[in-house]
Write a protein that holds these residues in place. Structure first.
Motif, short mmCIF file in Angstrom:
data_model
loop_
_atom_site.label_atom_id
_atom_site.label_comp_id
_atom_site.label_asym_id
_atom_site.label_seq_id
_atom_site.Cartn_x
_atom_site.Cartn_y
_atom_site.Cartn_z
N UNK A 183 -54.40 -79.72 -16.68
CA UNK A 183 -54.19 -80.86 -15.80
C UNK A 183 -54.99 -82.07 -16.25
N UNK A 184 -56.18 -81.85 -16.78
CA UNK A 184 -56.99 -82.96 -17.28
C UNK A 184 -56.31 -83.65 -18.47
N UNK A 185 -55.42 -82.90 -19.14
CA UNK A 185 -54.66 -83.47 -20.26
C UNK A 185 -53.28 -83.96 -19.82
N UNK A 186 -53.03 -83.95 -18.51
CA UNK A 186 -51.75 -84.41 -18.00
C UNK A 186 -50.65 -83.37 -18.07
N UNK A 187 -51.01 -82.10 -18.28
CA UNK A 187 -50.05 -81.01 -18.38
C UNK A 187 -50.12 -80.19 -17.10
N UNK A 188 -49.02 -80.12 -16.37
CA UNK A 188 -49.00 -79.41 -15.09
C UNK A 188 -48.25 -78.08 -15.19
N UNK A 189 -48.31 -77.48 -16.36
CA UNK A 189 -47.70 -76.16 -16.57
C UNK A 189 -48.28 -75.16 -15.58
N UNK A 190 -47.40 -74.39 -14.95
CA UNK A 190 -47.82 -73.33 -14.04
C UNK A 190 -47.86 -72.03 -14.83
N UNK A 191 -49.02 -71.38 -14.84
CA UNK A 191 -49.21 -70.19 -15.66
C UNK A 191 -49.00 -68.88 -14.92
N UNK A 192 -49.03 -68.92 -13.60
CA UNK A 192 -49.03 -67.64 -12.86
C UNK A 192 -48.56 -67.84 -11.42
N UNK A 193 -48.20 -66.72 -10.81
CA UNK A 193 -47.89 -66.72 -9.38
C UNK A 193 -49.18 -66.93 -8.58
N UNK A 194 -49.06 -67.44 -7.38
CA UNK A 194 -50.24 -67.62 -6.54
C UNK A 194 -50.75 -66.28 -6.05
N UNK A 195 -52.04 -66.07 -6.18
CA UNK A 195 -52.68 -64.86 -5.66
C UNK A 195 -53.30 -65.20 -4.30
N UNK A 196 -52.91 -64.48 -3.25
CA UNK A 196 -53.39 -64.84 -1.92
C UNK A 196 -54.47 -63.89 -1.39
N UNK A 197 -54.69 -62.77 -2.11
CA UNK A 197 -55.71 -61.83 -1.63
C UNK A 197 -56.05 -60.86 -2.76
N UNK A 198 -57.31 -60.47 -2.83
CA UNK A 198 -57.71 -59.40 -3.74
C UNK A 198 -58.95 -58.71 -3.19
#
Length: 424
Positions: free
Chosen positions: A120-135
């Motif tokens: 994101x600091x480089x302007x890239x908003x690639x999503x790498x993974x599903x959201x983890x809501x609990x572990x």
């Protein structure tokens, strides 16, 4: 007890019934904490197996559908619940003393957010993974994710990945590897805890699934005159190829090479760990998402690529386009390193290919052990549990026509590339 889908033929036996703890009260606590809604009420919970038999092995997974109410209104969520196996057997024995859940929790809690911050600091908003809501690790090892299926992502089943699909996931892998190189260069201690690959799993290197492949392969070479010229090479390596493989997989920790390229590898980069989203109008690949980060570890840059040659690519790409795809990955890696402002020494294409060659024993292990099983899963004529746990079933996979056709191209390729030179 919540409802469970019981269509036995399609699912793993240990996922046909959800554990007692996976109930409405547990889900209420998880969602109320995640959404910061202490008055959240669960109205209904339904559990079903999250994956089919051929999709995974190193956990049990459930799809939990939840209707719930908060002060803001009534809502629905589909969740993926991933837990340590509880039923006695080979799966539990192999995994119970491993670090797979600690590794995956570390990825979601620490590493993946840092990767996305770098991008994101480089302007890239690639999503790498599903959201983890609990572990959690106690009282039981559990991870809960947002279900990617309602978001339009799907697994590829009953067919090979296309060239476009392989290219998509290689581009994302290059983004991932680039971020890990930047982290290692700027914060050398950040990733040091990720040191548990396949050979750090208890009993992995002694498991019959790993150790019996070469003998079955040599027997095949005896039966097929067209492969007879290659038998002396595999006979020569049969007693020590697993030691060579272990040296490759643990190289970063035990024998780091000054000219080696090391990244945080995904570690299990096969087709079942990719989900794809497609353009509804054109059918083109819009995005892909990696899942299952249980054996991510610092290792040579080659690990994910060589593994994917046998477990991700279809026959056309594996046999005729593999080198072009490798170079596509490498060009993507360099482009990402430049974009995110990497200040270290850049890998060279020549150095990359030398490392691919140096790690040829990984190819040998995969072609003699994993590739026939990959073909078996593809034919749908074998159960994954049987393939992993029963030697007589595994032996049958070496006669699959697709596998034999692969060998007609792969073995001459190894010879042409010099893979059989200087065997130890």
């Amino acid at each position: 007890m919540a409802e469970v889908n019981t269509n036995n033929d399609q699912y793993n036996a240990d996922e046909l019934e959800a554990p007692e703890w996976l109930n409405a009260d547990f889900i209420r606590k998880v969602l109320s904490q995640y959404e910061n809604e202490p008055k959240l009420k669960v109205l209904d919970v339904k559990n079903s197996p999250a994956t089919k038999k051929a999709d995974h092995y190193a956990s049990v997974m459930f799809r939990t559908s939840v209707d719930y109410h908060t002060e803001k209104g009534q809502f629905f969520k589909s969740l993926i619940v991933k837990a340590m196996p509880e039923q006695e057997g080979h799966k539990k024995d192999m995994l119970s003393e491993s670090h797979i859940f600690e590794t995956e929790i570390g990825m979601y809690a620490k590493v993946l957010p840092e990767f996305e911050k770098i991008l994101q600091q480089a302007g890239d908003h690639t999503k790498l993974n599903a959201n983890c809501i609990y572990y959690s690790l106690e009282p039981r090892k559990v991870l809960i994710f947002e279900d990617l299926l309602p978001l339009g992502y799907n697994l590829i089943r009953n067919r090979n990945a296309t060239h476009e699909e392989v290219s998509c996931v290689y581009a994302k892998l290059a983004t991932w590897h680039a971020a890990s190189l930047k982290l290692q260069n700027e914060q050398p201690e950040f990733l040091k805890e990720f040191k548990y690959g396949l050979f750090e799993m208890p009993n992995f290197k002694n498991d019959p699934f790993v150790t019996t492949g070469m003998a079955a392969f040599l027997k095949l070479l005896d039966e097929k005159p067209e492969f007879a010229n290659y038998r002396p090479f595999f006979e020569k390596m049969k007693n020590n190829y697993i030691q060579h493989l272990e040296a490759i997989m643990t190289e970063y920790r035990t024998n780091r090479h000054p000219d080696g390229y090391y990244v945080l590898s995904h570690g299990d980069f096969h087709l079942g760990n990719m989900m794809y989203k497609y353009n509804k109008e054109t059918g083109a690949v819009d995005d892909c998402m990696l899942v299952d980060f249980q054996i991510c570890n610092l290792s040579p840059i080659t690990i994910d690529l060589i593994y994917s040659l046998y477990t991700l690519m279809g026959p056309e790409d594996r046999l005729y386009n593999w080198d072009k795809l490798y170079e596509f990955y490498f060009k993507s890696l360099l482009a990402n390193l430049k974009k995110i402002g990497y200040k270290g020494t850049y890998p060279t294409l020549d150095g990359f290919w030398k490392q691919i060659y140096r790690h040829k024993y990984f190819d040998f292990q995969l072609v003699t052990t994993f590739l026939p099983l990959a073909w078996a899963v593809r034919t749908k004529g074998f159960g994954v549990i049987d393939l992993i746990e029963k030697e007589d079933v595994r032996h049958k996979t070496y006669r699959i026509d697709g596998y034999l056709n692969d060998l007609k191209v792969l073995l001459p390729r190894y010879e042409k590339l010099g893979y059989f030179d200087d065997l130890q």
